[in-house]
Motif scaffolding. Structure first.
Motif, mmCIF file in Angstrom:
data_model
loop_
_atom_site.group_PDB
_atom_site.id
_atom_site.type_symbol
_atom_site.label_atom_id
_atom_site.label_comp_id
_atom_site.label_asym_id
_atom_site.label_seq_id
_atom_site.Cartn_x
_atom_site.Cartn_y
_atom_site.Cartn_z
ATOM 1 N N PHE A 50 0.806 -1.236 0.095
ATOM 2 C CA PHE A 50 -0.003 0.044 -0.016
ATOM 3 C C PHE A 50 0.703 1.201 0.311
ATOM 4 O O PHE A 50 0.734 2.425 -0.675
ATOM 5 C CB PHE A 50 -0.832 0.162 1.301
ATOM 6 N N ALA A 110 -2.853 5.638 3.662
ATOM 7 C CA ALA A 110 -3.770 4.432 3.131
ATOM 8 C C ALA A 110 -4.681 4.123 4.049
ATOM 9 O O ALA A 110 -6.046 4.055 3.741
ATOM 10 C CB ALA A 110 -2.716 3.623 3.025
ATOM 11 N N MET A 111 -4.316 3.682 5.189
ATOM 12 C CA MET A 111 -5.305 2.917 6.027
ATOM 13 C C MET A 111 -6.355 3.927 7.063
ATOM 14 O O MET A 111 -5.776 4.738 7.363
ATOM 15 C CB MET A 111 -4.600 1.981 7.047
ATOM 16 N N SER A 112 -7.536 3.554 6.815
ATOM 17 C CA SER A 112 -8.296 4.458 7.777
ATOM 18 C C SER A 112 -8.118 4.581 8.894
ATOM 19 O O SER A 112 -8.087 5.825 9.664
ATOM 20 C CB SER A 112 -9.971 3.847 7.740
ATOM 21 N N ALA A 133 -6.521 7.166 0.280
ATOM 22 C CA ALA A 133 -7.320 5.688 0.091
ATOM 23 C C ALA A 133 -8.084 5.264 1.117
ATOM 24 O O ALA A 133 -8.637 4.137 1.344
ATOM 25 C CB ALA A 133 -6.286 4.656 -0.278
ATOM 26 N N SER A 134 -8.247 6.109 2.223
ATOM 27 C CA SER A 134 -8.955 5.803 3.401
ATOM 28 C C SER A 134 -10.400 5.837 3.069
ATOM 29 O O SER A 134 -10.907 7.012 3.126
ATOM 30 C CB SER A 134 -8.640 6.710 4.643
ATOM 31 N N THR A 135 -11.080 4.748 3.185
ATOM 32 C CA THR A 135 -12.593 4.940 3.005
ATOM 33 C C THR A 135 -13.597 4.850 3.949
ATOM 34 O O THR A 135 -14.650 5.048 3.818
ATOM 35 C CB THR A 135 -13.004 3.542 1.925
ATOM 36 N N ASN A 136 -12.957 4.573 5.365
ATOM 37 C CA ASN A 136 -14.056 5.011 6.286
ATOM 38 C C ASN A 136 -14.834 6.405 6.390
ATOM 39 O O ASN A 136 -14.053 7.223 6.419
ATOM 40 C CB ASN A 136 -13.227 4.610 7.624
ATOM 41 N N TYR A 183 -11.623 0.093 9.341
ATOM 42 C CA TYR A 183 -12.216 -0.244 8.084
ATOM 43 C C TYR A 183 -12.882 -1.428 7.884
ATOM 44 O O TYR A 183 -13.858 -1.378 7.277
ATOM 45 C CB TYR A 183 -10.852 -0.146 6.940
ATOM 46 N N TYR A 235 -7.678 -6.440 4.598
ATOM 47 C CA TYR A 235 -6.619 -6.106 3.840
ATOM 48 C C TYR A 235 -5.908 -7.370 3.463
ATOM 49 O O TYR A 235 -6.202 -8.431 3.953
ATOM 50 C CB TYR A 235 -5.308 -5.433 4.710
ATOM 51 N N ASP A 259 -11.718 -2.966 -1.304
ATOM 52 C CA ASP A 259 -10.395 -2.314 -2.012
ATOM 53 C C ASP A 259 -9.226 -2.877 -1.006
ATOM 54 O O ASP A 259 -7.992 -2.862 -1.887
ATOM 55 C CB ASP A 259 -10.391 -0.731 -1.892
ATOM 56 N N GLY A 260 -9.394 -3.505 0.059
ATOM 57 C CA GLY A 260 -8.102 -3.788 0.826
ATOM 58 C C GLY A 260 -7.605 -4.946 0.068
ATOM 59 O O GLY A 260 -6.282 -5.298 0.503
ATOM 60 N N ASP A 262 -6.649 -5.047 -2.790
ATOM 61 C CA ASP A 262 -5.833 -4.483 -4.030
ATOM 62 C C ASP A 262 -4.451 -4.659 -3.898
ATOM 63 O O ASP A 262 -3.647 -3.670 -3.463
ATOM 64 C CB ASP A 262 -6.300 -3.146 -4.419
ATOM 65 N N HIS A 282 -11.205 0.780 -6.650
ATOM 66 C CA HIS A 282 -11.244 2.353 -7.225
ATOM 67 C C HIS A 282 -10.857 2.379 -8.591
ATOM 68 O O HIS A 282 -10.986 3.539 -9.124
ATOM 69 C CB HIS A 282 -9.950 2.959 -6.455
ATOM 70 N N PHE A 310 -3.947 1.929 -5.526
ATOM 71 C CA PHE A 310 -3.232 2.620 -4.368
ATOM 72 C C PHE A 310 -2.630 4.001 -5.260
ATOM 73 O O PHE A 310 -2.397 5.040 -4.954
ATOM 74 C CB PHE A 310 -2.306 2.135 -3.436
#
Ligand code: PHE
Length: 382
Positions: A50, A110-112, A133-136, A183, A235, A259-260, A262, A282, A310
């Motif tokens: 990531f 990257a990580m939420s 990339a943090s989707t939360n 996440y 992930y 998405d984790g 990827d 994404h 990413f």
């Protein structure tokens, strides 16, 4: 005699201090001519692909701007730091970037769970931030200086549930998630709620602690309820192990994730077990849009490999931040923030404009793992 010596030492010390002070106050030539932007991603730890992709994407964007003369007549300097995928380290790194490196904006991370820990620092210090990339959903709730370049998990979870229900025809699903990760916990709930809304049954909802490597007890519980699909919003390293163990336990149904997944390492770790798995993402390198193909070619030429989601998001997020600095005509935090709010940007991962919560409204791509490759399946618009 001693008194004189002390006096001499004192005078010298004062003189040296004064020189240090005056030169310290005069910005060096080099500093005047550059604008520093911070970048953050996990380049070590259990999700290092990531961070490496994030850094590559950000670097490529900065290099392109600098080749065209930088921004506001100055060269852009990217200062990239590693958050190790650890929220405490993210706080540390954010503080260093702002207080020590004096960056004017941050593109990370990257990580939420790390963005959630770090965003309040940007908000308090009025330094604009874009999480690539943090989707939360809670990440941008931290305040008006916090933006993101990706869709959010309520949408990703809905798309996953719809895909399972309508496209795969599944009626009985199970979920396994990491209880210590914002996440994966959030996404598991969004999927579950939508799947039930559609009329499906979530017959098992199992969690595991962060760092677990043996998921057999939870998987056995799921499998014995007769699930047709296991949703794994985790992930890539955990997800690959979970799929392997589920197949070892005889599970024959579908795997679906978010998405984790990827990462090129999903297939390396999971091997045959991940074949036929689907995940929401994404970006797909096979998307024929010219922005995507142009980016894929440039990335490949520079790094000798295909970009993942990413890399694309980090490239987009950095381009958006620099465009906002240009539009603001200033490196002042409040002015960059206002420019970000009004931006409309044709990015690699889709057109980006921010809604009132500073989240972009964007499509989700569905990807299938076939013959060890990520194969583009479809694009779902909001
Ligand atoms: N969306 C994940 C999170 O919020 C991070 C991620 C983004 C993972 C993109 C893979 C690809 O934690």
């Amino acid at each position: 005699m001693f008194k004189r010596l002390y006096l001499t030492i004192l005078v010298i010390a004062l003189f040296v201090g004064l020189i240090g002070f005056t030169t310290g106050c005069q910005p060096k030539e080099q500093e005047v001519n550059e604008i520093k932007i911070g970048g953050v991603g996990p380049i070590s730890g259990d999700a290092e692909t990531f961070g490496i992709s994030t850094r590559n994407g950000e670097n490529l964007a900065v290099e392109e701007w600098n080749a065209k003369g930088g921004v506001l007549g100055k060269e852009i300097k990217l200062i990239f730091r590693d958050d190790k995928g650890d929220p405490a380290e993210a706080v540390n790194v954010w503080t260093k970037l702002i207080d020590q490196d004096k960056v004017v904006a941050i593109v990370g991370t990257a990580m939420s769970k790390c963005s959630l820990a770090a965003a309040p620092i940007c908000q308090a210090k009025k330094i604009p931030m874009i999480a690539p990339a943090s989707t939360n959903p809670m990440v941008t709730d931290c305040g008006d200086y916090i933006f993101r370049a990706c869709f959010i998990d309520p949408f990703q979870g809905i798309v996953g549930a719809n895909f399972a229900y309508y496209d795969l025809g599944v009626r009985k699903a199970g979920v396994i998630f990491d209880i210590g990760n914002d996440y994966t916990k959030g996404l598991s709930e969004f999927f579950r709620d939508q799947f039930i809304n559609l009329g499906g049954e979530v017959v098992g909802f199992e969690s595991h602690p962060t760092g677990a490597t043996d998921f057999k007890a939870q998987l056995t519980n799921l499998i014995k309820t007769g699930v047709e699909l296991i949703y794994i919003p985790d992930y890539y390293s955990d997800a690959a192990l979970i799929m392997k163990q589920a197949r070892e336990l005889g599970f024959k149904g579908y795997f679906l994730g978010g998405d984790g997944w990827d990462s090129p390492d999903l297939v390396k770790i999971g091997g045959d077990a991940v074949e036929g798995g689907f995940f929401t993402n994404h970006f797909s390198k096979d998307d024929p849009r010219p922005e995507v193909q142009d980016f894929v070619n440039k990335y490949k030429e520079k790094y000798g490999k295909d970009p993942d989601g990413f890399a694309a998001l980090a490239y987009d997020a950095m381009n958006i931040m620099i465009t906002a600095i240009k539009n603001a005509g200033s490196t002042d935090g409040a002015k960059i923030r206002d420019a970000l709010k009004n931006i409309s940007f044709k990015a690699v991962t889709g057109k980006i404009t921010f809604d009132e919560n500073r989240n972009p409204v964007k499509s989700v791509v569905i990807i299938e793992i076939k013959d060890g490759q990520q194969v583009y399946n479809t694009t779902i618009s909001p």
